[in-house]
Motif scaffolding. Sequence first.
Motif, PDB file in Angstrom:
ATOM      1  N   GLY A  53       0.752  -1.253   0.000  1.00  0.00           N
ATOM      2  CA  GLY A  53       0.000   0.000   0.000  1.00  0.00           C
ATOM      3  C   GLY A  53       0.773   1.288   0.000  1.00  0.00           C
ATOM      4  N   CYS A  56      -0.279   3.878  -2.684  1.00  0.00           N
ATOM      5  CA  CYS A  56      -1.616   4.399  -2.357  1.00  0.00           C
ATOM      6  C   CYS A  56      -1.529   5.458  -1.253  1.00  0.00           C
ATOM      7  CB  CYS A  56      -2.531   3.260  -1.915  1.00  0.00           C
ATOM      8  SG  CYS A  56      -3.034   2.145  -3.240  1.00  0.00           S
ATOM      9  N   ALA A  57      -0.702   5.196  -0.256  1.00  0.00           N
ATOM     10  CA  ALA A  57      -0.543   6.159   0.826  1.00  0.00           C
ATOM     11  C   ALA A  57       0.041   7.470   0.307  1.00  0.00           C
ATOM     12  CB  ALA A  57       0.344   5.573   1.924  1.00  0.00           C
ATOM     13  N   GLN A  80      -4.268  -3.008   4.625  1.00  0.00           N
ATOM     14  CA  GLN A  80      -5.482  -2.506   5.250  1.00  0.00           C
ATOM     15  C   GLN A  80      -5.259  -2.157   6.717  1.00  0.00           C
ATOM     16  OE1 GLN A  80      -8.851  -2.375   3.284  1.00  0.00           O
ATOM     17  NE2 GLN A  80      -8.404  -0.682   4.681  1.00  0.00           N
ATOM     18  N   ARG A  82      -2.404  -1.281   7.926  1.00  0.00           N
ATOM     19  CA  ARG A  82      -1.449  -0.168   7.908  1.00  0.00           C
ATOM     20  C   ARG A  82      -2.127   1.149   7.553  1.00  0.00           C
ATOM     21  NH1 ARG A  82       3.455  -0.218   3.550  1.00  0.00           N
ATOM     22  NH2 ARG A  82       5.011   1.034   4.650  1.00  0.00           N
ATOM     23  N   TYR A  83      -3.055   1.098   6.599  1.00  0.00           N
ATOM     24  CA  TYR A  83      -3.741   2.302   6.127  1.00  0.00           C
ATOM     25  C   TYR A  83      -5.250   2.045   6.150  1.00  0.00           C
ATOM     26  CZ  TYR A  83       0.972   3.035   4.265  1.00  0.00           C
ATOM     27  OH  TYR A  83       2.326   3.151   4.116  1.00  0.00           O
ATOM     28  N   ASP A  85      -7.825   3.841   6.318  1.00  0.00           N
ATOM     29  CA  ASP A  85      -8.714   4.769   5.626  1.00  0.00           C
ATOM     30  C   ASP A  85      -8.709   4.583   4.104  1.00  0.00           C
ATOM     31  OD1 ASP A  85      -9.433   5.921   8.040  1.00  0.00           O
ATOM     32  OD2 ASP A  85      -7.828   7.413   7.947  1.00  0.00           O
ATOM     33  N   ILE A  86      -7.891   3.654   3.615  1.00  0.00           N
ATOM     34  CA  ILE A  86      -7.810   3.388   2.177  1.00  0.00           C
ATOM     35  C   ILE A  86      -8.484   2.047   1.880  1.00  0.00           C
ATOM     36  CG2 ILE A  86      -6.247   2.978   0.230  1.00  0.00           C
ATOM     37  CD1 ILE A  86      -4.212   4.779   1.595  1.00  0.00           C
TER      38      ILE A  86
END
Length: 257
Positions: A53, A56-57, A80, A82-83, A85-86
């Motif tokens: 990700g 994406c971040a 998911q 890790r991030y 909100d994505i």
Amino acid sequence: MPSGEFQGRLWGARPQEWADLCETKTEPLARTMLEGSGVGNQTRHLDLGCGTGGLCAMAAARGARTAGMDASQNMIGFAQRRYPDIEFKVGELEQPPYDDGSFDVVTAQNSVQFAEDRVTALRRAKRLLMPGGKFCIGMWSEPERNDMTAAFDAMMELAPPPGKDSPASISTKESLLSLLTEAGFKPGEVVEVAVPFHYSSMDEAIRGVRAAGLAEIVAQKAGEDALHGALTKAFRAYTAQDGSVHLDNHMRCVVCT
């Protein structure tokens, strides 16, 4: 077994090491891809083969409404967590789980070469774009321009991966542009990006490479000791007196319409 499921198992074996020791090394390429394709505030963006990700971040930090897809359940689960909100989904490059015309920008960083049918994967990516949308692909350049080739060659000698193609098969500018054109894209400028890999020690360098799918194949076929020995020998020429390992590499990206 579908190619995505096969690749997903290989690349999902060590998501933490991938995130810490591999994904961060290619940030110069990711940054160039996002800038070149105009990802910014409210851009609807998808990264195909998103790994853990990181790209994406970076897109989210630029204000994009970003999403990521990967064949590896382990990679997606890690991303998911890790991030949170994505949005991340598991899927095949040839059959991404999104509606046509859903995105302004679709990126694919060192992922298309692992698709069983690359042309189909790229054509499907093109369908995901809204009218006027952009697709940006990032790819390793020619083997002779990359110090990491020493590690790839060492692993290939131990246990060649299944299938007729290697990850380097679309590493020339001509072969990459030909593939994109065959898939129906209009390639724009080819941008070359310096992507140095620096590791604090031989152990860190080996753990970084070990997180890749090719290394997982080699470990299964030849054993961990043989893999460790081959990589130690390959990296010796790039090891400084303080024990750090530095590899000069080059990648390229192309923004297409």
